[in-house]
Design an enzyme around this catalytic site. Structure first.
Site, PDB file in Angstrom:
ATOM      1  N   ALA A 136      31.082  95.764 -60.214  1.00 59.86           N
ATOM      2  CA  ALA A 136      30.556  96.593 -59.123  1.00 59.86           C
ATOM      3  C   ALA A 136      31.204  97.973 -59.180  1.00 59.86           C
ATOM      4  CB  ALA A 136      30.795  95.905 -57.779  1.00 59.86           C
ATOM      5  N   ARG A 137      32.381  98.107 -58.553  1.00 58.38           N
ATOM      6  CA  ARG A 137      33.009  99.432 -58.434  1.00 58.38           C
ATOM      7  C   ARG A 137      33.331 100.066 -59.789  1.00 58.38           C
ATOM      8  NH1 ARG A 137      37.284  97.675 -53.916  1.00 58.38           N
ATOM      9  NH2 ARG A 137      37.336  95.983 -55.440  1.00 58.38           N
TER      10      ARG A 137
ATOM     11  N   CYS B  68      29.067  87.055 -49.598  1.00 56.14           N
ATOM     12  CA  CYS B  68      29.345  88.241 -48.784  1.00 56.14           C
ATOM     13  C   CYS B  68      30.274  87.872 -47.628  1.00 56.14           C
ATOM     14  CB  CYS B  68      28.058  88.839 -48.240  1.00 56.14           C
ATOM     15  SG  CYS B  68      28.353  90.285 -47.187  1.00 56.14           S
TER      16      CYS B  68
ATOM     17  N   HIS C 210      33.076  85.095 -57.588  1.00 60.49           N
ATOM     18  CA  HIS C 210      34.045  86.144 -57.238  1.00 60.49           C
ATOM     19  C   HIS C 210      35.357  85.410 -56.953  1.00 60.49           C
ATOM     20  CE1 HIS C 210      35.343  90.088 -55.570  1.00 60.49           C
ATOM     21  NE2 HIS C 210      36.201  89.303 -54.973  1.00 60.49           N
TER      22      HIS C 210
ATOM     23  N   LYS D 133      25.723  83.309 -56.002  1.00 59.67           N
ATOM     24  CA  LYS D 133      26.971  84.072 -56.131  1.00 59.67           C
ATOM     25  C   LYS D 133      27.890  83.620 -55.003  1.00 59.67           C
ATOM     26  CE  LYS D 133      28.753  88.801 -56.705  1.00 59.67           C
ATOM     27  NZ  LYS D 133      29.719  88.927 -55.616  1.00 59.67           N
TER      28      LYS D 133
ATOM     29  N   GLN E  78      18.641  89.799 -55.294  1.00 62.57           N
ATOM     30  CA  GLN E  78      19.552  88.983 -54.490  1.00 62.57           C
ATOM     31  C   GLN E  78      19.087  88.922 -53.038  1.00 62.57           C
ATOM     32  OE1 GLN E  78      23.612  89.856 -52.951  1.00 62.57           O
ATOM     33  NE2 GLN E  78      24.270  88.270 -54.388  1.00 62.57           N
TER      34      GLN E  78
ATOM     35  N   ASN F 266      33.556  87.519 -61.683  1.00 64.84           N
ATOM     36  CA  ASN F 266      33.418  88.753 -60.908  1.00 64.84           C
ATOM     37  C   ASN F 266      34.730  89.051 -60.181  1.00 64.84           C
ATOM     38  OD1 ASN F 266      31.946  89.523 -57.752  1.00 64.84           O
ATOM     39  ND2 ASN F 266      32.088  90.948 -59.448  1.00 64.84           N
ATOM     40  N   GLY F 267      35.095  90.337 -60.169  1.00 69.30           N
ATOM     41  CA  GLY F 267      36.278  90.762 -59.414  1.00 69.30           C
ATOM     42  C   GLY F 267      37.232  91.597 -60.237  1.00 69.30           C
ATOM     43  N   ASP F 268      37.403  92.865 -59.832  1.00 69.86           N
ATOM     44  CA  ASP F 268      38.411  93.773 -60.415  1.00 69.86           C
ATOM     45  C   ASP F 268      38.250  94.018 -61.915  1.00 69.86           C
ATOM     46  OD1 ASP F 268      39.480  94.162 -57.963  1.00 69.86           O
ATOM     47  OD2 ASP F 268      41.434  93.282 -58.373  1.00 69.86           O
TER      48      ASP F 268
END
Length: 316
Positions: free
Chosen positions: A239-240, A115, A185, A157, A86, A215-217
Site C-alpha cells: 500500500a504505502r 479493515c 496483514h 483479506k 474489494q 501484507n504489511g510494511d
C-alpha cells in the site's frame, strides 16, 4: 464507469490464478481508500505490478445505487486487468448481488475482513469478520454458487488473531468453501505501527494449500523479496510503499522522474480531480524533495501551478 463500458458486454478478463501458477512472486497493489483508482492502477501496472485492487466499496450501497456504482467503480476495456474489486459486506446475498454486477468487468472480488477502522467494525464490516468464520464461509459459498464463471476469483483479506490457532481455523474454513487465495496483514486489529508478525504469516502459509499473500510494511522490492523468503508467501501486497514509489516493483529505490511524468500524463488523461492528482505527487516526491521544496509544493492549489512547478524544477 460501468455505463461507459457496458456496450462492449465483456472486458478482456484474465484469470488471476494464472499469476499464482507462474512460479513468480505475485506483486500486488493494495486496496487504498481514495488512492487505488483507475489512474493510479494504470501507473503501477507500467512498473511491474501484476495485480491491482480497487478501493474498498460497500456492497450494499453498490447494489442499491447506480450513482454509487458510477462514482465508486471505473475501469477500462484493455489495460486494467487482472482487477480485483474489494467489497465490504456482512450479508451473503448482498455480496453475491454485488459480485454479479461486477463480474463482466472485473476478474474477481475480495471480501474485506481486515479493515480495523471503528466505523467499519461498528457496521459489522472489515476486521470483525475474522471472529465470524461461519459467516465468511457462507458469503464465499454464496458467491461461488451463483457466479457461473469458474475463472472469477473470490478472495479474502484478513488480520490475525492474538491466538493464531483461530486465524488458521478461519483460513482453513475459508479454503474448504472455495476461496481462491487469502491476503494476510500480519497485525492484529489492535496493532497499528507495531512490527508485522511475518512468523504468523509463515505458519498460516504452511497450514494451507491455496496461495497466501503477505501484507504489511513492504516498502521496497528488496523488502518484498525478504518477506517472500521469510514467509513462503505466494504474493506480496503493498500500500504505502507504492504510494511513495509507484515504480518500486520495477526495482527503483525512489520514484524516478519518468514515473512522475507518467503520472502527470495518465492523471490528466483520466481527468483525475486536483486533490487526488496533487496528493499522489506529494507522496511520490517525499523522498526526492527538500523540506523547503515540500513547503512550496504542498500548498500549490491548481493543476497549472503544479505543472509549472514540475517543469521549472524538474523539467517534467
Amino acid at each position: 464507469m460501468i455505463g461507459d463500458i457496458v456496450e462492449t458486454k465483456q472486458c478482456q478478463l484474465k484469470d488471476p490464478m494464472d499469476l499464482f501458477h507462474s512460479g513468480q512472486v505475485v506483486k500486488i497493489c493494495a486496496p487504498m481508500v481514495r488512492y487505488s483508482k483507475l489512474a493510479f492502477r494504470t501507473l503501477v501496472r507500467k512498473y511491474s505490478c501484476d495485480l491491482c485492487y480497487t478501493p474498498m466499496i460497500v456492497a450494499a450501497d453498490f447494489v442499491r445505487s447506480a450513482k454509487a456504482r458510477d462514482s465508486e467503480f471505473t475501469t477500462n476495456k484493455v489495460g486494467d486487468h487482472p482487477l480485483i474489486v474489494q467489497f465490504a459486506a456482512k450479508e451473503a446475498q448482498i455480496l453475491c448481488d454485488a459480485a454479479r454486477i461486477i463480474c463482466p468487468f472485473a476478474d474477481g472480488i475480495d471480501l474485506n475482513c481486515g479493515c480495523p477502522q471503528r466505523w467499519a467494525m461498528a457496521e459489522g464490516y472489515g476486521a470483525c469478520l475474522i471472529n465470524k468464520p461461519e459467516l465468511v464461509q457462507d458469503m464465499v459459498r454464496h458467491v461461488r454458487n451463483q457466479i457461473d464463471n469458474p475463472r472469477f476469483s473470490v478472495s479474502i483479506k484478513i488480520r490475525i488473531h492474538e491466538d493464531l490457532k483461530r486465524t488458521v481455523d478461519l483460513c482453513q474454513k475459508a479454503e474448504a468453501t472455495g476461496v481462491s487465495w487469502i491476503t494476510v496483514h500480519g497485525r492484529s486489529v489492535e496493532e497499528r505501527h507495531q512490527p508485522v508478525h511475518y512468523d504468523a504469516i509463515k505458519i498460516i502459509k504452511q497450514s494451507m494449500s491455496i496461495p497466501i499473500v503477505a501484507n504489511g510494511d513492504i516498502k521496497t522490492l528488496k523488502d518484498a523479496e525478504n518477506v517472500h523468503h521469510l514467509t513462503g508467501a505466494d504474493g506480496v501486497m503493498v500500500a504505502r510503499g507504492l504510494l511513495a514509489n509507484p515504480a518500486m516493483f520495477a526495482g527503483y529505490e525512489e520514484t524516478p522522474l519518468k514515473c512522475i511524468q507518467d503520472w502527470v500524463d495518465i492523471a490528466l488523461e483520466h481527468g483525475t480531480p486536483f486533490t487526488c492528482f496533487h496528493h499522489h505527487l506529494m507522496y511520490m516526491m517525499e523522498r526526492i524533495t527538500s523540506k523547503q521544496e515540500k513547503k512550496v509544493f504542498n500548498i500549490l492549489s491548481s493543476t497549472s501551478a503544479v505543472l509549472d512547478y514540475l517543469n521549472n524544477y524538474y523539467g517534467v
